[in-house]
Write an enzyme that holds these catalytic residues in place. Sequence first.
Site, PDB file in Angstrom:
ATOM      1  CD  GLN A 175       3.788  -5.280   3.104  1.00 30.63           C
ATOM      2  OE1 GLN A 175       4.660  -4.421   3.237  1.00 30.63           O
ATOM      3  NE2 GLN A 175       2.503  -5.021   3.243  1.00 30.63           N
TER       4      GLN A 175
ATOM      5  CD  GLU B 183       6.374  -1.748   7.958  1.00 32.53           C
ATOM      6  OE1 GLU B 183       5.887  -2.794   8.366  1.00 32.53           O
ATOM      7  OE2 GLU B 183       6.439  -1.433   6.755  1.00 32.53           O
TER       8      GLU B 183
ATOM      9  CB  SER C   8       8.550   1.332   6.647  1.00 33.62           C
ATOM     10  OG  SER C   8       8.914   0.123   6.050  1.00 33.62           O
TER      11      SER C   8
ATOM     12  CB  CYS D 120      -0.958  -0.003   1.182  1.00 30.65           C
ATOM     13  SG  CYS D 120      -0.148  -0.296   2.740  1.00 30.65           S
ATOM     14  CG  ASN D 121       2.892   2.994   2.815  1.00 31.09           C
ATOM     15  OD1 ASN D 121       2.042   3.824   2.495  1.00 31.09           O
ATOM     16  ND2 ASN D 121       3.070   2.603   4.049  1.00 31.09           N
ATOM     17  NE  ARG D 122       8.409   0.605   0.236  1.00 31.13           N
ATOM     18  CZ  ARG D 122       9.173   1.688   0.223  1.00 31.13           C
ATOM     19  NH1 ARG D 122       9.863   1.999  -0.849  1.00 31.13           N
ATOM     20  NH2 ARG D 122       9.277   2.446   1.282  1.00 31.13           N
TER      21      ARG D 122
ATOM     22  CG  HIS E 298      15.519   1.588  -2.957  1.00 26.39           C
ATOM     23  ND1 HIS E 298      15.093   2.678  -2.231  1.00 26.39           N
ATOM     24  CD2 HIS E 298      14.401   0.981  -3.431  1.00 26.39           C
ATOM     25  CE1 HIS E 298      13.774   2.735  -2.274  1.00 26.39           C
ATOM     26  NE2 HIS E 298      13.334   1.716  -2.998  1.00 26.39           N
TER      27      HIS E 298
ATOM     28  CB  ALA F 174     -18.011  -0.760  18.090  1.00 28.09           C
TER      29      ALA F 174
END
Lengths: 353, 180
Positions: free
Chosen positions: A126, A120, A115, A57-59, A105, A196
């Site tokens: 992943q 994390e 991240s 979702c971030n890269r 990288h 909730a």
Amino acid sequence: VSSPDVSPVLFVVGASHQTTPIELRERLALTPEKLAQLHDAASRLAGLRELAVVSTCNRVELYGVATDANAVAALEQEFCRLSGLDPATFATIRRLADGSDAIRHLVAVASGLESQMLGENEIFGQVKSAYEGAQQRRSVGPVLNRVFQKAFQSAKHVRTQTAITVGQVSVANVAVELAGTIFGDLSATRVMLLGAGDISEKTARAFQSRGAGSLTVASRTLARALELATEFGAVALPFEQVGQRLHEFDILVCSTAAPHAVITHGAVATALRRRPAHPLFFIDLALPRDVEPDVATLENAFVYNLDDLARIAERNRAAREAEVARALVLVGERADSIWRQVAPQASGRLEPR
Amino acid sequence: MLSAALTLLSLSVPAWDAEHRINVFGGNAWIEFHAALALFSYGVFGLLSLTSILFLLRHFSLKNKRLDGTFAFLPSIVDLDLIGHRLLITGVVLLATSLLVGASWWMRDPGGVNPVKIAVTASIWLAYAVALTLRLRGRLQGKRLAKVCIVLFAVALLSLSLITPRRPVPGPASVPSHQP
């Protein structure tokens, strides 16, 4: 590549949260179908020898080995076509690196240094899944196999030799870590979610992943409590029964939208008298607060509100950041070592484009 | 492993043994057993006081929201409470056994034991036993129990100077033939 007769080039091209706003990242994210289409298209590209795609979702990052710069450009074109993104727009957000920089990288990404939440753990899995996917598609060869496998070893080394993963940095995980300092093993603890909302849900997920004994959901809207309880395999409790049954729980995650405190000093004092040897831990994530401040004066009640948790998370994040420089040195050393091993097979460089 | 190796080494060199062992208990095995149990129970109470100090530190850290640095190495408060509870039970049982063994000897020779020693040791055992009873009934918990355990151990240590026999313990020759 600098000239047609030089060695193939190892490259990475992609975009991440560092350069790309969330609206664009949503478009870049590759669904399994699009990923298959990209691999299919890549297999037909002349000059592209190897490919592995890391899509989270971030890269979204494409690691590959190509015989010339045109193959890399063609791959970029295919990627933009599948993402429905204008290549000119992509050019403004993309990150392109080759040779040892590409390896550096990859090691930094797998270590969690790149991240959004520094250090994390999830990213390591992943990247590993992405590599395994590429292996199954047989799109990786001698260069990427070695680069990825060595990068995993290096990332583990960086994570164990530095403190970039020490201390939780999200409010939900800090709450769970705190519960550990009170109860130790969480497998026997009973957790009640009071309210909730989204934050309750995240905290519940964190408790569940750490093996909390049981979850109970109480909400003013019983239907919402039942919905969340079903999702977590928990029990739903009518809101009105919370006060009477407070002593049955060890941890209360409070996040109601009530305009006043719903957990009173008197109710907690009564509950503690019924369980004198067992502490009660209140995680008050609500604003305005759900737990009366003077509950914290009771000896066996531990109350942490949103500010307390955020402060701990911030302290942990600062401690992690202090380790970044040391981690980057290790990443550099490891990347150089990997580069020396693969350079004979892929020492080409991309020309500035 | 290291302690086992050192023990083996020390046992393997007879010259290291004392030539004339001072027999403080007059060779009476029951008195030796009584003293060993008492010492062991004091060791357990010593550990209990250390656990109680850790408990107070953990409680302080949780209440004051100071969880990093040295505090990060402390065990959880529930674990410390459980360890303390088990140590308290163990210490009380050991000292009770020690007192029972000592009492059986004392009944045969009431004049041979310092009455102050009996009173002090029995009081310490009683105080620990009361603390345990209150703990089991939920009347003495957490910080208060931890403080009580620390104070009791300090008193127990101070009272050691009083625990000396009135006269030398008789040797095996004067020990009655029907030993307990």
